[in-house]
Design a protein around this motif. Structure first.
Motif, PDB file in Angstrom:
ATOM      1  N   GLN A  79       0.831  -1.067  -0.049  1.00 53.52           N
ATOM      2  CA  GLN A  79       0.063   0.031   0.161  1.00 53.52           C
ATOM      3  C   GLN A  79       0.874   1.338   0.079  1.00 53.52           C
ATOM      4  O   GLN A  79       0.413   2.215  -0.648  1.00 53.52           O
ATOM      5  N   LEU A 118      -5.211   6.657  -0.563  1.00 55.37           N
ATOM      6  CA  LEU A 118      -3.890   6.593  -0.984  1.00 55.37           C
ATOM      7  C   LEU A 118      -3.681   7.615  -1.946  1.00 55.37           C
ATOM      8  O   LEU A 118      -2.488   7.889  -2.419  1.00 55.37           O
ATOM      9  N   ASP A 123       1.160   4.983  -2.062  1.00 55.96           N
ATOM     10  CA  ASP A 123       0.594   6.133  -1.304  1.00 55.96           C
ATOM     11  C   ASP A 123       0.969   7.498  -1.719  1.00 55.96           C
ATOM     12  O   ASP A 123       2.241   7.690  -1.749  1.00 55.96           O
ATOM     13  N   ALA A 142      -6.042   0.041  -5.491  1.00 56.96           N
ATOM     14  CA  ALA A 142      -5.923  -0.072  -3.929  1.00 56.96           C
ATOM     15  C   ALA A 142      -6.770   1.374  -3.325  1.00 56.96           C
ATOM     16  O   ALA A 142      -6.502   2.401  -3.926  1.00 56.96           O
TER      17      ALA A 142
END
Length: 305
Positions: free
Chosen positions: A23, A44, A27, A232
């Motif tokens: 992740q 994100l 980001d 994501a």
């Protein structure tokens, strides 16, 4: 002589899930919050893009911090029927059921999902920690229970092309799964569990894997979904989808009964519009049954709309 106990848990402010590094690579805004002991993203990149991934393509959300418990033994079914107001005898092996559980006053302690993974084994997933509740209710039952929160990594995979991506990833027969089915699939490092469940009101699945399989399953999904705008997402986008779907959340639409400070602030299943989960006639006593029978006869204080 005093024995010195070495402890170092305080040196880490929050824990990182097995998906954290994946992740963090995506980001752009550094907007995270604490969920139980873990750090997870609110966003994100852009909440609009993330929301439309849920509705138009495929979204990946880290649900590892969900409180997860394993209950197994000869009395597992009897125990679940004692704990929960829903008739657990109707939950077959290979199925998932949404439920709530109550205190003796019939007020909701929390809601969550129950996975019947075998004849004598269930998984219970919840927002809040429930180990003390299990301990109190396990007296007299031939069961074993344990918390597996830190042992099982999990992803919520939601959106209209998720089935296609899972097929591309080699999960044969995924298209035959009905809503709230669960199934085990072969995967490097051992079987993984996939349930057709989610928190968005859209087509979606939840993937339950061992920690050392986490990064591999992440890469598998993104490789198989590279032509489908897989993305994501963080909690902010999920919250929009959750509210649109009319799904409730502990600490938002209701206060867990074991956390309320003022009398009367907790809510019953009937008051939350979840009376369909309460089976007063299932033939066994369960937590809060007497209070819920009285409420059913006399009426509720509130009606959630």
């Amino acid at each position: 002589m005093n024995k010195i106990i070495t402890q170092d848990h305080f040196k880490v402010a929050v824990k990182k899930t097995p998906f954290y590094n994946k992740q963090k690579e995506l980001d752009f805004v550094n907007l995270w919050h604490r969920w139980q002991e873990y750090t997870v993203p609110d966003m994100l990149e852009n909440v609009t893009f993330e929301y439309f991934a849920i509705r138009n393509s495929a979204s990946v959300f880290d649900i590892t911090p969900m409180s997860k418990y394993k209950i197994k033994g000869p009395d597992a079914l009897a125990f679940m029927n004692r704990l929960l107001p829903r008739d657990m005898a109707k939950l077959r092996v290979g199925r998932v059921g949404y439920t709530v559980w109550c205190d003796d006053e019939g007020m909701v302690i929390d809601d969550g999902t129950v996975f019947r993974v075998a004849d004598e084994e269930y998984w219970l997933c919840a927002q809040e920690r429930q180990l003390e509740i299990l301990k109190r209710n396990a007296i007299g039952f031939d069961i074993e229970y344990s918390e597996i929160t830190d042992d099982v990594a999990a992803l919520s995979f939601q959106g209209p092309v998720t089935c296609k991506i899972l097929k591309n990833a080699g999960f044969e027969g995924i298209e035959t799964m009905k809503m709230f089915d669960l199934r085990f699939f072969d995967y490097p490092g051992g079987e993984i569990m996939i349930s057709r469940s989610g928190y968005t009101g859209d087509l979606g699945y939840e993937l339950w894997v061992k920690n050392d399989q986490a990064e591999a399953i992440w890469d598998t999904l993104f490789d198989a979904g590279k032509n489908y705008d897989i993305r994501a997402i963080g909690l902010n986008a999920l919250e929009i989808a959750r509210v649109e779907a009319g799904l409730i959340a502990a600490g938002v639409e209701f206060s867990p009964a074991n956390e309320t400070v003022r009398h009367g602030h907790a809510k019953s299943p009937y008051e939350l519009g979840l009376g369909w989960l309460v089976k007063l006639d299932k033939g066994v006593v369960f937590n809060g049954r007497r209070a819920l029978m009285k409420e059913k006869a006399e009426g509720s204080r509130y009606r959630f709309v």
